[in-house]
Write an enzyme that holds these catalytic residues in place. Sequence first.
Site, PDB file in Angstrom:
ATOM      1  N   ARG A   1      23.513  37.684 -40.579  1.00 45.84           N
ATOM      2  CA  ARG A   1      24.272  38.929 -40.358  1.00 45.84           C
ATOM      3  C   ARG A   1      24.566  39.131 -38.786  1.00 45.84           C
ATOM      4  NH1 ARG A   1      21.702  43.557 -43.512  1.00 45.84           N
ATOM      5  NH2 ARG A   1      22.424  42.351 -45.152  1.00 45.84           N
TER       6      ARG A   1
ATOM      7  N   THR B   1      12.091  43.875 -48.438  1.00 40.28           N
ATOM      8  CA  THR B   1      11.844  43.673 -46.914  1.00 40.28           C
ATOM      9  C   THR B   1      10.391  43.992 -46.980  1.00 40.28           C
ATOM     10  OG1 THR B   1      12.146  45.707 -46.184  1.00 40.28           O
ATOM     11  CG2 THR B   1      13.885  44.052 -45.899  1.00 40.28           C
TER      12      THR B   1
ATOM     13  N   LYS C   1      19.935  37.671 -48.909  1.00 39.66           N
ATOM     14  CA  LYS C   1      19.268  38.039 -50.328  1.00 39.66           C
ATOM     15  C   LYS C   1      20.474  38.389 -51.099  1.00 39.66           C
ATOM     16  CE  LYS C   1      16.306  40.885 -48.591  1.00 39.66           C
ATOM     17  NZ  LYS C   1      16.506  40.695 -47.176  1.00 39.66           N
ATOM     18  N   THR C   2      21.069  39.347 -50.851  1.00 38.20           N
ATOM     19  CA  THR C   2      22.282  39.949 -51.588  1.00 38.20           C
ATOM     20  C   THR C   2      23.385  38.782 -51.971  1.00 38.20           C
ATOM     21  OG1 THR C   2      22.111  42.154 -50.549  1.00 38.20           O
ATOM     22  CG2 THR C   2      24.126  41.594 -51.952  1.00 38.20           C
TER      23      THR C   2
ATOM     24  N   ASP D   1      18.410  45.845 -54.811  1.00 37.43           N
ATOM     25  CA  ASP D   1      18.076  45.736 -53.610  1.00 37.43           C
ATOM     26  C   ASP D   1      17.054  46.719 -53.444  1.00 37.43           C
ATOM     27  OD1 ASP D   1      17.952  44.763 -51.053  1.00 37.43           O
ATOM     28  OD2 ASP D   1      19.701  45.530 -50.358  1.00 37.43           O
TER      29      ASP D   1
END
Length: 342
Positions: free
Chosen positions: A222, A163, A69-70, A114
């Site tokens: 990640r 999330t 997302k980032t 975020d």
Amino acid sequence: MSDTQKSGLVTSEKIAGDEVEFSLRPRFLADFLGQTENKANLKVYIEAAKKRNESLDHLFLIGPPGLGKTTLAQIIANELGVDAKITSAPALEKPKDLVGILTTLTEHSVFFIDEIHRLRPAIQEMLYIAMEDYEIDWVVGQGPAARTFRLPIPPFTLVGATTKAGGISSPLASRFGIILQLSFYTPDELSLVIMRSAHILNIHIDKTSALMLAQCSRGTPRIANRLLRRMRDFAQVQKKTSIDKELVEFSLQRLGVDTLGLEDYDRQILRSIITNYNGGPVGIETLAVSIGESQDSLEDYYEPYLIQCGLIQRTSRGRIATPKAYTHLGLPPPQREMELFN
């Protein structure tokens, strides 16, 4: 540099994280692997905004941690050729924090928040006007002498990531023109991510080993990159120039990662449900206390993957371990569980 930027509320040049992680992040859509449908749609939206010389519509990204997302927020800014300012909701404690950022935005820039579901109500309400009218309300003075001013701000694109989509208020959610739901990656997609990252890290890994590592990465880039960096550590200490199947098997065993990608905490969760609560059902609060973990971490990080693997099931009464969980841990499922899932 403004006081807001100095305070650490926003990051204009680099995304939070270590140097290695930053170097592995793709900078443009062409380099972003996976999320094929979302990426194709996003490319259309960006091209249309550039042709109209307008800001991209506000974008809402939903998905578990570690799916990009980032990274996507930074990619959008790079594709548009505009500045990006990045912060998280907990860092915005007071309305003046938000005002300090919004008033320093440049035209068509990207503002990424975020964990946007954690924004305070007063800040959410300030965002409503900023997103729709590109203005912000500001109160000057106190008591009877207080006056409200509307300050114009340049057109910008707000990218909100969460999330917990259900944790964001309906008025704020309705102001996002683009909503993208990010999904877990397939092993084949993750193997491509691993191959790309290995090239950047200057370590060779064959396709078989990359796929084996991908299958243990919980569908998350990640985690795949984190495991790859540990493989590189083991390879370097063992004076190997490449990562092969034997090294992956040895390293995963040392790291406590099994064939499904479960780590010690995951297995502890399953064992707690099975041994302490007879396979369930058990409430999420009770389960969190029993393993010494916060409820948020359990719901946001551990539980989604365990559910995706078919190891636990949510019910109205709590969490239940499935027969597959018993089999994975090498335990015989009780007759009650077999009857429940047949």
